[in-house]
Design a protein around this motif. Structure first.
Motif, PDB file in Angstrom:
ATOM      1  N   PRO A   5      37.239  17.629  44.181  1.00 38.13           N
ATOM      2  CA  PRO A   5      37.053  16.510  44.027  1.00 38.13           C
ATOM      3  C   PRO A   5      35.412  16.573  44.961  1.00 38.13           C
ATOM      4  O   PRO A   5      35.262  16.551  45.937  1.00 38.13           O
ATOM      5  N   PHE A   6      34.682  14.845  45.336  1.00 41.29           N
ATOM      6  CA  PHE A   6      33.608  14.793  46.077  1.00 41.29           C
ATOM      7  C   PHE A   6      33.610  14.570  47.219  1.00 41.29           C
ATOM      8  O   PHE A   6      33.361  14.824  48.463  1.00 41.29           O
ATOM      9  N   ASP A   7      35.313  14.073  47.636  1.00 48.09           N
ATOM     10  CA  ASP A   7      35.632  14.030  48.972  1.00 48.09           C
ATOM     11  C   ASP A   7      35.805  15.038  50.081  1.00 48.09           C
ATOM     12  O   ASP A   7      35.086  15.182  50.680  1.00 48.09           O
ATOM     13  N   GLU A   8      35.829  16.117  48.862  1.00 45.84           N
ATOM     14  CA  GLU A   8      36.096  17.231  49.340  1.00 45.84           C
ATOM     15  C   GLU A   8      34.745  18.208  49.643  1.00 45.84           C
ATOM     16  O   GLU A   8      34.272  19.154  50.256  1.00 45.84           O
ATOM     17  N   ILE A   9      34.349  18.280  48.393  1.00 45.29           N
ATOM     18  CA  ILE A   9      32.199  19.002  48.525  1.00 45.29           C
ATOM     19  C   ILE A   9      31.472  17.966  49.713  1.00 45.29           C
ATOM     20  O   ILE A   9      30.960  18.957  50.127  1.00 45.29           O
ATOM     21  N   ASN A  10      32.312  17.148  49.891  1.00 48.01           N
ATOM     22  CA  ASN A  10      31.745  16.428  51.129  1.00 48.01           C
ATOM     23  C   ASN A  10      31.565  16.670  52.177  1.00 48.01           C
ATOM     24  O   ASN A  10      30.658  16.449  53.110  1.00 48.01           O
TER      25      ASN A  10
END
Length: 177
Positions: free
Chosen positions: A125-130
């Motif tokens: 998910p984007f929050d993990e990548i971020n």
């Protein structure tokens, strides 16, 4: 004659599996996802055949895929990793910026990451990548490890859908509510 494992063919197997999955999703009317063409700048064109004989990749593409799942806009990139550490330089700053803006507009952004040596696929998910990206920008690791990936985001196959990522999108939506 070129070899099958040239740099230019990296990721083509994963993208082929995703493209087939997207075709199945479209046929079942579950989603409409398109591969974003990689922008190129032609350098040389054969005048007779009108084929591009030399070109370079433009730096600023967005992500690999964009579309909608039951009315929800999604975008994602497909990445492969042959070792247990994924270097963040494989994700470009303009891709992070695009995914962040996409999320701010109510869409869902993520990466499908294939650990080829383990034959495992993960939805990041984007929050993990971020989180990994921010850690790098703050002077931390310039990569993340297989151990840091939440294994509950593993993508499975289902009949004719080789990369069945819709289940993970549902999981992502459920945790946002």
């Amino acid at each position: 004659m070129g070899t099958w494992n040239t740099r230019g063919l990296r990721g083509s197997t994963l993208e082929d599996l995703i493209n087939r999955s997207n075709d199945s999703y479209r046929e079942k009317k579950l989603a409409l996802i398109q591969k974003v063409p990689t922008p190129i700048t032609p350098i040389s064109i054969d005048k007779e055949s009108r084929h591009i004989t030399l070109a370079y990749f433009d730096q600023k593409s967005t992500v690999d895929y964009i579309g909608a799942v039951q009315g929800i806009p999604i975008c994602f990139d497909a990445k492969e990793c042959a070792v247990e550490t994924f270097p963040l330089h494989n994700v470009h700053p303009h891709q992070i910026a695009f995914m962040r803006e996409f999320e701010e507009q109510g869409g869902i952004s993520f990466i499908i990451l294939s650990y080829t040596m383990k034959n495992e696929l993960y939805y990041l998910p984007f929050d993990e990548i971020n989180r990994f990206w921010t850690r790098m920008e703050e002077g931390g690791r310039k990569s993340f490890t297989y151990e840091e990936v939440d294994k509950s985001w593993q993508i499975r196959s289902c009949r004719d859908i080789f990369v069945h990522y819709l289940e993970m999108i549902q999981k992502d939506l459920d945790r946002r509510d």
